[in-house]
Design an enzyme around this catalytic site. Structure first.
Site, PDB file in Angstrom:
ATOM      1  CE  LYS A  42      -2.635  -2.423   3.436  1.00  0.00           C
ATOM      2  NZ  LYS A  42      -2.726  -2.534   4.902  1.00  0.00           N
ATOM      3  N   GLY A  43       2.115   1.101   0.354  1.00  0.00           N
ATOM      4  CA  GLY A  43       2.965   2.266   0.597  1.00  0.00           C
ATOM      5  C   GLY A  43       3.106   3.225  -0.583  1.00  0.00           C
ATOM      6  CD  GLU A  98       7.813  -1.001  -3.473  1.00  0.00           C
ATOM      7  OE1 GLU A  98       7.206  -0.135  -2.813  1.00  0.00           O
ATOM      8  OE2 GLU A  98       7.856  -2.179  -3.131  1.00  0.00           O
ATOM      9  CG  ASP A  99       6.633   2.818  -0.185  1.00  0.00           C
ATOM     10  OD1 ASP A  99       6.996   1.766  -0.773  1.00  0.00           O
ATOM     11  OD2 ASP A  99       6.209   2.813   0.973  1.00  0.00           O
ATOM     12  CG  ASP A 102      14.686  -0.886   4.329  1.00  0.00           C
ATOM     13  OD1 ASP A 102      15.902  -0.894   4.543  1.00  0.00           O
ATOM     14  OD2 ASP A 102      13.866  -0.750   5.239  1.00  0.00           O
ATOM     15  CE  LYS A 130      15.423   3.800   5.592  1.00  0.00           C
ATOM     16  NZ  LYS A 130      14.765   3.069   6.706  1.00  0.00           N
ATOM     17  CG  PHE A 151      11.028   3.877  11.537  1.00  0.00           C
ATOM     18  CD1 PHE A 151       9.923   4.109  10.723  1.00  0.00           C
ATOM     19  CD2 PHE A 151      11.087   2.691  12.250  1.00  0.00           C
ATOM     20  CE1 PHE A 151       8.896   3.184  10.620  1.00  0.00           C
ATOM     21  CE2 PHE A 151      10.059   1.751  12.163  1.00  0.00           C
ATOM     22  CZ  PHE A 151       8.967   2.003  11.345  1.00  0.00           C
ATOM     23  CB  VAL A 152      11.234   7.740   6.362  1.00  0.00           C
ATOM     24  CG1 VAL A 152      12.490   8.566   6.531  1.00  0.00           C
ATOM     25  CG2 VAL A 152      11.521   6.522   5.504  1.00  0.00           C
ATOM     26  CG  ASP A 158       3.034   1.187   7.432  1.00  0.00           C
ATOM     27  OD1 ASP A 158       3.940   0.930   6.606  1.00  0.00           O
ATOM     28  OD2 ASP A 158       2.587   0.348   8.233  1.00  0.00           O
ATOM     29  NE  ARG A 164      -0.340   1.990   5.078  1.00  0.00           N
ATOM     30  CZ  ARG A 164       0.681   1.223   4.731  1.00  0.00           C
ATOM     31  NH1 ARG A 164       1.621   1.697   3.954  1.00  0.00           N
ATOM     32  NH2 ARG A 164       0.766  -0.017   5.177  1.00  0.00           N
TER      33      ARG A 164
HETATM   34  C1  PRP Z   1       7.605  -1.653   2.201  1.00  0.00           C
HETATM   35  C2  PRP Z   1       7.795  -0.876   0.913  1.00  0.00           C
HETATM   36  C3  PRP Z   1       8.448  -1.878   0.005  1.00  0.00           C
HETATM   37  C4  PRP Z   1       9.247  -2.730   0.963  1.00  0.00           C
HETATM   38  C5  PRP Z   1      10.681  -2.327   0.894  1.00  0.00           C
HETATM   39  O1  PRP Z   1       6.435  -2.380   2.101  1.00  0.00           O
HETATM   40  O2  PRP Z   1       6.582  -0.429   0.382  1.00  0.00           O
HETATM   41  O3  PRP Z   1       7.516  -2.662  -0.677  1.00  0.00           O
HETATM   42  O4  PRP Z   1       8.744  -2.502   2.284  1.00  0.00           O
HETATM   43  O5  PRP Z   1      11.435  -3.070   1.798  1.00  0.00           O
HETATM   44  P1  PRP Z   1      12.602  -4.053   1.371  1.00  0.00           P
HETATM   45  O6  PRP Z   1      13.449  -3.341   0.350  1.00  0.00           O
HETATM   46  O7  PRP Z   1      13.327  -4.281   2.667  1.00  0.00           O
HETATM   47  O8  PRP Z   1      11.994  -5.301   0.834  1.00  0.00           O
HETATM   48  P2  PRP Z   1       5.707  -3.088   3.340  1.00  0.00           P
HETATM   49  O9  PRP Z   1       5.992  -4.550   3.304  1.00  0.00           O
HETATM   50  O10 PRP Z   1       6.046  -2.352   4.593  1.00  0.00           O
HETATM   51  O11 PRP Z   1       4.169  -2.893   2.963  1.00  0.00           O
HETATM   52  P3  PRP Z   1       3.322  -1.563   2.680  1.00  0.00           P
HETATM   53  O12 PRP Z   1       3.769  -1.026   1.336  1.00  0.00           O
HETATM   54  O13 PRP Z   1       1.907  -2.031   2.651  1.00  0.00           O
HETATM   55  O14 PRP Z   1       3.593  -0.580   3.803  1.00  0.00           O
END
Ligand code: PRP
Length: 178
Positions: A42-43, A98-99, A102, A130, A151-152, A158, A164
């Protein structure tokens, strides 16, 4: 919400400006290609909604949801599919939106999965990158901002499904998540 933030990292104006720049770049790179932009729920929702409106070429929407199996297995890179695409991507020019990238596990999983479906091209556009947290070899093609190991939250991102709806991106106070 704001009293749980250490500081604002990117203001509404900074986000708007950068997203418009990314939209212009993508419009130029994908002119006459009718790209398919995949929003990873959802991000990415707020970034996606603004990015597509910053593009002045024909494009198509689709949505996917993925999630890690859980905190302990996240480091093993296990990702599961919650919702697949509605359309075929064979011979399409695909952009994953993607948002944040990481560890890179989510995008690694997604690119492998989608590459097997034989798109004409596959690129990654992320608002935040990141690199200090990366655990796999993964370089996004289009990046809004590089961020340090904070932690953003906000603008779709979220903590515990909250924040969000914050129009800015902020750094969460440590006491909130520790
Ligand atoms: C977050 C973000 C990416 C992922 C990145 O999603 O939207 O999809 O983590 O992390 P990574 O590079 O360590 O894999 P999350 O699983 O938190 O779900 P969300 O988008 O619903 O918040």
């Amino acid at each position: 919400m704001y009293n749980q933030l250490e500081r604002i990292l990117f203001s509404k104006e900074q986000l708007e400006k950068r997203v418009k720049e990314l939209g212009a770049t993508l419009s130029n790179d994908y002119k006459d290609k009718n790209p398919l932009l995949i929003c990873i729920l959802k991000g990415s929702t707020l970034f996606y909604a603004d990015l597509v409106r910053a593009m002045d070429i024909h494009l198509n929407f689709d949505f996917m949801a993925v999630s890690s199996y859980g905190a302990e297995t996240r480091s093993s890179g296990e990702v599961k599919m919650i919702k697949d695409l509605d359309c075929s991507i064979a011979d399409r020019h695909v952009i994953i939106v993607e948002d944040i990238v990481d560890t890179g596990f989510t995008l690694k999983y997604l690119t492998k999965l989608l590459c097997a479906r034989k798109p004409a091209s596959l690129k990654i556009c992320t608002l935040l990158n990141k690199p200090s947290r990366r655990e796999v070899d993964l370089t996004p093609d289009y990046v809004g901002f590089e961020v340090g190991n904070h932690f953003v939250v906000g603008y779709g991102l979220d903590y515990d499904e909250k924040f969000r709806n914050l129009p800015e991106i902020g750094v969460l106070k440590e006491e909130v998540y520790k």
